[in-house]
Enzyme design. Sequence first.
Site, PDB file in Angstrom:
ATOM      1  N   LYS A 489       1.056  -1.189  -0.443  1.00 26.94           N
ATOM      2  CA  LYS A 489      -0.151   0.274  -0.162  1.00 26.94           C
ATOM      3  C   LYS A 489       0.707   1.027  -0.299  1.00 26.94           C
ATOM      4  O   LYS A 489       1.752   1.118   0.022  1.00 26.94           O
ATOM      5  CB  LYS A 489      -0.895  -0.159   1.313  1.00 26.94           C
ATOM      6  CG  LYS A 489      -0.060   0.115   2.155  1.00 26.94           C
ATOM      7  CD  LYS A 489      -0.979  -0.571   3.785  1.00 26.94           C
ATOM      8  CE  LYS A 489      -0.354  -0.070   4.662  1.00 26.94           C
ATOM      9  NZ  LYS A 489      -1.302   0.560   6.305  1.00 26.94           N
ATOM     10  N   TYR A 714      14.616  31.818   2.277  1.00 31.36           N
ATOM     11  CA  TYR A 714      13.637  32.665   2.929  1.00 31.36           C
ATOM     12  C   TYR A 714      14.073  33.307   4.427  1.00 31.36           C
ATOM     13  O   TYR A 714      13.985  32.159   5.278  1.00 31.36           O
ATOM     14  CB  TYR A 714      12.292  31.852   2.645  1.00 31.36           C
ATOM     15  CG  TYR A 714      12.229  32.363   1.050  1.00 31.36           C
ATOM     16  CD1 TYR A 714      11.786  33.016  -0.076  1.00 31.36           C
ATOM     17  CD2 TYR A 714      12.037  30.951   0.124  1.00 31.36           C
ATOM     18  CE1 TYR A 714      11.739  32.620  -1.141  1.00 31.36           C
ATOM     19  CE2 TYR A 714      12.469  30.585  -1.268  1.00 31.36           C
ATOM     20  CZ  TYR A 714      11.018  31.878  -1.230  1.00 31.36           C
ATOM     21  OH  TYR A 714      11.198  31.581  -2.819  1.00 31.36           O
TER      22      TYR A 714
END
Length: 820
Positions: A489, A714
């Site tokens: 999965k 940033y």
Amino acid sequence: MIYNFSNIATILNGQIMVQQNNLAITEISIDTRKILNPYHSLFFAIKGIRNNGNQFIEDAYNKGIRNFIVSEIVDFKRFSGCSVLLVDDSLHALQHLVAHHRNLFKIPIIGITGSNGKTIIKEWLYQLLSPEKNIIRSPKSFNSQVGVPLSVWNIDDSHQLGIFEAGISKLGEMKKLEAIIKPSIGIFTNIGPAHAAGFESDLAKAKEKAVLFSSAKKIIFCKDYEIIAKALESQTNTFTWGKNSNADIRIIKSEKTGRKTSLIVEYQQKSQTISVPFSDEASIENALHCVATMLLLDYNFTQINERLALLKNVPMRLELKYGINDCVIIDDSYSADFLSLKIALDFYNQQEGKKKRTLIISEFEDSGLSAENFCEKLNVLLQEYKIQKLIGVGGIFFTHKSYIDTSELVFSAYHTTESFINEVENLTFDRELVLLKGARSFHFEKISSYLQGQSHRTILEVNLNALVHNLNVYKSYLPKQTGIIAMVKAYSYGSGSVEVAHLLQSEKVDYLAVAYLDEGIKLRKSGVSMPIMVLNPDVGEFPQMAHYNLEPEIYSLKQFEQLEHFLLHHNSAFKVHLKIETGMNRLGLVEAELLLVLEKIIASKNLIIGSVFSHLAASDAPEHDDYTRKQISIFETLSQIVLDKFSYSISRHISNSSGIIRFPEAAFDFVRLGIGLYGIDSAETIQRKLQTTGTLKTRISQLKNISAGNTVGYNRKGIVDTDKTIAVLAIGYADGYDRRFSNGVGKTFVKGQYANTIGNVCMDMTMIDVSHIDDIAEGDEVEIYGTNVSIVEMAKNIGTIPYELLTHISARVKRVYFWD
């Protein structure tokens, strides 16, 4: 020598159970998934810890094999035309037969052992020596008790030199490999921590490895390794190199310039210069082993340096990549011989079955085969592996085309790789499985690059060998009757569901489990045919599940009522899996609901219960062991109610990866293997036994010198307090590199050293401080996590779990699959 059943029976001195043929035998098979030319194959039914080859006789027979070596009495009355030899141990018989075969040839053999470097030295020696000699060598890393005989079996009269590697994990193993290889020249690379558990000390391990050289005329090793020197101290036939004053090739000076290294050495009282086209210590060491070997083979330093200059650090593993127009590329172009081609085609067979099969192959310049023999051998493989499209590169595909049956395939030929590249845009590649197999001189990396199209510089390497290793580790903890449900999965925990599923199908796990319907459909469309369980199905998805033969989990009464409604219009049998609530308090039927559902199933004509299961909440947490045992007890009681109500067999399972190790009493009929398959033990009980399956890598886009007082990134979070060199990496949080790794929290590995992040992680880029790393360049590879940077430690550093990091790797990160 031409082998047949009669003379092999004489060689092995076994008991003939039946002889109904005396076919010529050219091939050895130990795996029914990898059978070539079955009519002339001999199947050795090898019995291992969990797998017993004697149980696969019928499968081998159905695939065409008629000659068998077995270690258990098998009823062959229903298998006509067979010849069967009974021996005490099929593996020992295989080794004995190949040792006999080896002794028929008097060619020089180079035997290589050690903890690291065996395969790269073997491949480099092949590059360095093949211009003069037709060489047979171990394919890939075939150095085990089985791999060595499978390699040596292929020696024939055309070969002038053999190069074989040998690996061991416990005492007594090397004697068997020595009898098969019988090297005339031995190379002992080094001693490291690998397989330490099998030996009381590094010296004991070194002495066991040295058994390979019992009859060698010369033994090459680095005199600086004291343990190896101690293990070989009784030998008088050594040929050594190193800084040690007693070394035969003594290193006087080493100077690195860029990516190259110049060595001044003293040899036979003369100063010589060796130019190595690498600067890392491992490559220098490997190169010096090659230099010593060439000196023993009478090459002079001028010749050696000319050959070293052409040496390339070739990829050592087969790679699977995604390409243009939904093509899958299997790149195995680092070696060009028929043995490695067969191995690549076996891997090819494991992949998606619905794509057109295409082989792009060059001439094998150093194969030692005539053009006629090359084309004849290739033709056999084309038929055996059902190749539909063949592209040949080299003059042989023009001059000897008549030796290849092209009636059932699309065929085209090109004189050079360049002529193919020039015309490739006029060709169609669409939904094809493309195997690239070219000699180095043909530079098939250009073809690989074209077929891949544009690609992101960040990749996730998935080591399929490591995945199989981890599977076998967990198998070793299980009772023989307990099967495995493999969890694929969430894109196989980020590794790629289709590729992992095909490998697990080939490894014969019992079930696959996915979370959602679309994951199961994708596997079915890719050709996965084994049973698939869907753990979180939506109530409206039952028609599609029936259509794709997917088996849903039933976890609530309401969901079951929806299933009943569907069954009013569905007449064939439908298998389901009942999930019981035992304390996870997530999905699951409580006892009252379970009893109602059971009554409805009893009344149903076409519902079948495949299994009943539950989920452990804290199997990896010792502080909750009492709770886990309580869950197991509840499950045992409730699941027994289910079993008692039905006359047919119903399986039970509750253990996950941690449960397999910590609660062996809860193995039942199946276990569900998830995160452990991918190399992570959440309980940290057997982590050292597992191998890393995923390595996230990127490259340096730019290097920048930043003066003190400036900032990086940033919000000016990256404070530069002293002059620094930073590297801008082609990875960011859009790729799955969590923003919490900003400002020094994240650690990467580049050029053999660790480098921390500086500034904030950006969407597409991350900056690291590389001020302390010499000889760094734009384009250098950087490990984000893998062998050197533990994903477990990374997760701890930002307060999460490895599951989250694995499953967050975005789809734009290309997955590359390796098979060794």
